[in-house]
Design a protein around this motif. Structure first.
Motif, PDB file in Angstrom:
ATOM      1  N   GLY A 143       0.795  -1.222   0.000  1.00  0.00           N
ATOM      2  CA  GLY A 143       0.000   0.000   0.000  1.00  0.00           C
ATOM      3  C   GLY A 143       0.826   1.268   0.000  1.00  0.00           C
ATOM      4  O   GLY A 143       0.280   2.366  -0.156  1.00  0.00           O
ATOM      5  N   PHE A 144       2.171   1.135   0.183  1.00  0.00           N
ATOM      6  CA  PHE A 144       3.034   2.321   0.201  1.00  0.00           C
ATOM      7  C   PHE A 144       4.153   2.209  -0.825  1.00  0.00           C
ATOM      8  O   PHE A 144       5.121   2.972  -0.777  1.00  0.00           O
ATOM      9  CB  PHE A 144       3.636   2.513   1.602  1.00  0.00           C
ATOM     10  N   ARG A 145       4.027   1.273  -1.759  1.00  0.00           N
ATOM     11  CA  ARG A 145       5.102   1.058  -2.726  1.00  0.00           C
ATOM     12  C   ARG A 145       5.192   2.181  -3.752  1.00  0.00           C
ATOM     13  O   ARG A 145       6.135   2.222  -4.545  1.00  0.00           O
ATOM     14  CB  ARG A 145       4.891  -0.276  -3.456  1.00  0.00           C
ATOM     15  N   ASP A 146       4.239   3.102  -3.761  1.00  0.00           N
ATOM     16  CA  ASP A 146       4.308   4.223  -4.695  1.00  0.00           C
ATOM     17  C   ASP A 146       5.243   5.324  -4.197  1.00  0.00           C
ATOM     18  O   ASP A 146       5.514   6.290  -4.920  1.00  0.00           O
ATOM     19  CB  ASP A 146       2.917   4.808  -4.934  1.00  0.00           C
ATOM     20  N   VAL A 147       5.766   5.182  -2.973  1.00  0.00           N
ATOM     21  CA  VAL A 147       6.712   6.147  -2.421  1.00  0.00           C
ATOM     22  C   VAL A 147       8.114   5.562  -2.580  1.00  0.00           C
ATOM     23  O   VAL A 147       8.424   4.543  -1.963  1.00  0.00           O
ATOM     24  CB  VAL A 147       6.416   6.428  -0.937  1.00  0.00           C
ATOM     25  N   PRO A 148       8.991   6.148  -3.402  1.00  0.00           N
ATOM     26  CA  PRO A 148      10.285   5.521  -3.699  1.00  0.00           C
ATOM     27  C   PRO A 148      11.110   5.167  -2.468  1.00  0.00           C
ATOM     28  O   PRO A 148      11.719   4.099  -2.408  1.00  0.00           O
ATOM     29  CB  PRO A 148      10.991   6.569  -4.574  1.00  0.00           C
ATOM     30  N   LEU A 149      11.157   6.047  -1.484  1.00  0.00           N
ATOM     31  CA  LEU A 149      11.944   5.771  -0.278  1.00  0.00           C
ATOM     32  C   LEU A 149      11.446   4.514   0.420  1.00  0.00           C
ATOM     33  O   LEU A 149      12.236   3.655   0.834  1.00  0.00           O
ATOM     34  CB  LEU A 149      11.859   6.973   0.675  1.00  0.00           C
ATOM     35  N   ILE A 150      10.125   4.384   0.536  1.00  0.00           N
ATOM     36  CA  ILE A 150       9.539   3.223   1.216  1.00  0.00           C
ATOM     37  C   ILE A 150       9.649   1.991   0.335  1.00  0.00           C
ATOM     38  O   ILE A 150       9.912   0.882   0.821  1.00  0.00           O
ATOM     39  CB  ILE A 150       8.072   3.524   1.591  1.00  0.00           C
ATOM     40  N   ASP A 151       9.452   2.167  -0.963  1.00  0.00           N
ATOM     41  CA  ASP A 151       9.538   1.019  -1.876  1.00  0.00           C
ATOM     42  C   ASP A 151      10.929   0.391  -1.842  1.00  0.00           C
ATOM     43  O   ASP A 151      11.064  -0.839  -1.830  1.00  0.00           O
ATOM     44  CB  ASP A 151       9.201   1.473  -3.299  1.00  0.00           C
ATOM     45  N   ALA A 152      11.970   1.224  -1.806  1.00  0.00           N
ATOM     46  CA  ALA A 152      13.333   0.679  -1.756  1.00  0.00           C
ATOM     47  C   ALA A 152      13.541  -0.134  -0.476  1.00  0.00           C
ATOM     48  O   ALA A 152      14.129  -1.220  -0.501  1.00  0.00           O
ATOM     49  CB  ALA A 152      14.348   1.813  -1.839  1.00  0.00           C
ATOM     50  N   ALA A 153      13.047   0.383   0.654  1.00  0.00           N
ATOM     51  CA  ALA A 153      13.183  -0.356   1.913  1.00  0.00           C
ATOM     52  C   ALA A 153      12.353  -1.630   1.889  1.00  0.00           C
ATOM     53  O   ALA A 153      12.788  -2.686   2.383  1.00  0.00           O
ATOM     54  CB  ALA A 153      12.753   0.537   3.078  1.00  0.00           C
ATOM     55  N   ALA A 154      11.152  -1.554   1.306  1.00  0.00           N
ATOM     56  CA  ALA A 154      10.290  -2.737   1.241  1.00  0.00           C
ATOM     57  C   ALA A 154      10.902  -3.815   0.354  1.00  0.00           C
ATOM     58  O   ALA A 154      10.816  -5.015   0.661  1.00  0.00           O
ATOM     59  CB  ALA A 154       8.904  -2.343   0.717  1.00  0.00           C
ATOM     60  N   GLN A 155      11.534  -3.405  -0.728  1.00  0.00           N
ATOM     61  CA  GLN A 155      12.186  -4.392  -1.593  1.00  0.00           C
ATOM     62  C   GLN A 155      13.335  -5.084  -0.866  1.00  0.00           C
ATOM     63  O   GLN A 155      13.555  -6.288  -1.042  1.00  0.00           O
ATOM     64  CB  GLN A 155      12.688  -3.715  -2.862  1.00  0.00           C
TER      65      GLN A 155
END
Length: 613
Positions: free
Chosen positions: A136-148
């Motif tokens: 639900g937050f993967r559209d935010v690059p900073l969060i997406d990088a951490a989630a990956q």
């Protein structure tokens, strides 16, 4: 109250075991960003970019503070300055222009996952996952990088768990879970080999062969690649009915990586020439080499003011490490000659071309994707990448390897403290002897030794930074008829330093103007007003006088300039206090920047009209 958080799946806030509302969307984004970087400082600039991307409102900083206050109420913690809480309490503190969410392992599922994984409790660690990290937050690059990163960590632990299940002969029981995970990550070779091994243990050899055929076709269609040598050997063992060997890759596994350089071909080495007059910095070179070739955290950031020799040091060290990086050494500038940031796609295509990669293969969505191609090239390789002239963390993150043993060294004026796990090296000015040696390598050691005192006077006047010393050396190489004593007097006399060193070449002034011009308006104005000071070394009280503000505001402005490497701390003056604290801190502006600021201040004064009574 006991508050806990979950990011191994959709964002979750729990109070005494019951879910709580995390607030507005913006507040949730801020919470997700801080949780995904728990116990790590994120600068305000990074958080503003996460919240508003490239279009922050004028009140972004104030809005950020409002969201932080909301989160502090949510976690029930006091602002920074209170005593350290006992686990599992959570608090948010303000640190050096950024924020840190502090939590013990029991307060965040991602930290509990790591603890269990390190302890070998693999099944328990996997049981904490509720779905894709921060869904639900993967559209935010900073969060997406951490989630990956979390997703990749999950896959590594899952593969280790499945490997252990197979070794215990429980492959048949693990088939369903292995197949479900493999369907979500169809190009992950180690996972696919483990899946095939489980099928073989269950007597379903034909299905295992079908899995290989499916993977072979996917690799060809989506990446244009054949199966890796390890996977091909595994398949041959199945065909020969020799029984599969449990796959244990030497490097972290990811999507299938292309093989190294073509057989008989040389690995890519695309570095600028090693600076011929490189001098000193021996201790820094050794420490940097140790970081880049070590077992953990192969990311280094070289910081310092304009002209500190960051790029020269990075390139010189990279040239020394050729044997340690058999798959290549690459160099890329993030900015063009005009100082503007190059588009990320251009930077990635430059790196891919330097690496000898043809075109960008299609990514998971089927489109040509240079990010995917770059990560694919890095996987399974040991290469060194020099990234030159970064200004923000977001410019660097897409270039960092997600897997494998490659290393990256970044040059930057700001410290880029939002880059997690980086080793930072702040380059000081030359020692006088180093600067004199540098001077001698250009104008001749005999000329320097004939008047070493004047040579020392010259390099001090130039500020002891490599850029200033090089300008002096180039000037003296031309003025061979001028004695060093005469030139030293010229530099310390009345003539402007920039006029003397730059002559008709405007490039240095352009670079100085760029380093100041990219600051926020308040910082830009502050640098130019500091040029009104009589000396480049000053106290906060002296700065407050020319900045026309109170000492507290002046201290904050000076700290911002310190973060941007436009100032350094020159030490303290005066006696220590009764508590043992040092005296008044003194700041220093590099000689060339100070000369530029004084030049601009003088021109501004000339434009002020004279008022007649």
């Amino acid at each position: 109250m006991a508050v806990g958080f979950g990011i191994l799946g959709p964002l979750r806030v729990l109070e005494n075991g019951r879910e709580r509302d995390a607030g507005s969307r913006k507040q949730q984004i801020l919470l997700a960003a801080l949780l995904s970087h728990a116990n790590t400082r994120l600068s305000a600039d990074v958080l503003v970019e996460a919240l508003w991307d490239d279009a922050p409102p004028r009140t972004a900083r104030k809005n950020l503070q409002v969201y932080v206050c909301g989160l502090r109420r949510l976690v029930g913690a006091e602002p920074a300055g209170t005593a350290e809480p006992a686990a599992p309490a959570v608090r948010i503190s303000h640190q050096a222009g950024g924020y840190v969410l502090h939590t013990a392992e029991d307060g965040l599922d991602a930290l509990r996952f790591e603890r269990r994984a390190r302890a070998g409790e693999l099944a328990g660690a996997l049981g904490l996952w509720r779905g894709p990290a921060l869904d639900g937050f993967r559209d935010v690059p900073l969060i997406d990088a951490a989630a990956q990163r979390l997703d990749r960590r999950f896959l590594g632990v899952f593969e280790d768990w499945l490997d252990a299940e197979l070794a215990a002969g429980r492959g048949a029981e693990a088939i369903e879970r292995a197949t479900e995970t493999a369907q979500r990550h169809p190009l992950r070779e180690r996972l696919r080999m483990l899946q095939m091994t489980a099928l073989c243990q269950a007597g379903r050899r034909s299905e295992a062969l079908a899995v290989y055929d499916e993977l072979r076709q996917l690799l060809a269609q989506e990446l244009g690649l054949p199966p890796s040598p390890a996977l091909a050997r595994f398949y041959r063992a199945l065909l020969c009915d020799a029984g599969p060997v449990l796959p244990r890759p030497a490097a972290p596994a990811g999507p299938a990586a292309p093989a190294g350089p073509a057989e008989g071909g040389a690995p890519p080495h695309r570095l600028p020439p090693d600076p011929p007059a490189f001098t000193g910095r021996a201790a820094v070179v050794r420490r940097l080499a140790d970081v880049l070739t070590g077992d953990a955290g192969r990311l280094a950031v070289l910081t310092g003011p304009l002209g500190a020799g960051k790029t020269a040091l990075a390139v010189h060290t990279a040239h020394r490490l050729g044997e340690r990086f058999p798959d290549g050494r690459l160099f890329v500038r993030l900015r063009g000659d005009d100082g503007r940031l190059r588009p990320l796609e251009d930077v990635l295509r430059h790196l891919l071309a330097a690496a000898g990669h043809g075109g960008a293969p299609p990514g998971p969505a089927g489109r040509s994707d240079p990010r995917w191609a770059w990560q694919l090239w890095l996987t399974g390789r040991r290469a060194l990448v020099v990234v030159d002239d970064a200004r923000r963390e977001s410019e660097v993150r897409p270039l960092l390897p997600e897997a494998g043993e490659s290393a990256v060294v970044v040059t930057a004026r700001p410290r880029l403290i939002g880059l997690e796990g980086a080793h930072r090296f702040s380059l000081p000015p030359f020692a006088v002897d180093e600067a004199v040696e540098f001077l001698g390598r250009t104008i001749g050691a005999d000329r320097v030794e004939a008047d070493r005192d004047s040579a020392a006077r010259i390099v001090r006047a130039a500020g002891l930074l490599p850029l200033g010393v090089r300008l002096v050396a180039d000037r003296l190489a031309f003025l061979r008829h001028v004695p060093l004593s005469e030139y030293g007097a010229r530099l310390t006399g009345g003539r402007a330093l920039l006029d003397e060193l730059c002559g008709g070449d405007p490039l240095v002034r352009v670079r100085l103007a760029g380093s100041v011009g990219e600051l926020p308006e308040a910082g830009h104005r502050a640098v130019l007003r500091l040029g009104l000071l009589a000396h480049p070394v000053f106290t906060p009280e002296q700065a407050a006088t020319v900045l026309d503000c109170d000492p507290g505001a002046a201290a904050r402005t000076l700290e911002d300039l310190l973060e941007a490497s436009l100032l350094t701390v020159a030490g303290a003056e005066g006696p220590a206090g009764a508590d043992g604290a040092a005296g008044t801190v003194r700041f220093a502006m590099p000689a060339l920047l100070y000369a530029y600021a004084r030049e601009r201040a003088a021109r501004a004064a000339e434009r002020v009209p004279v008022r007649h009574r």
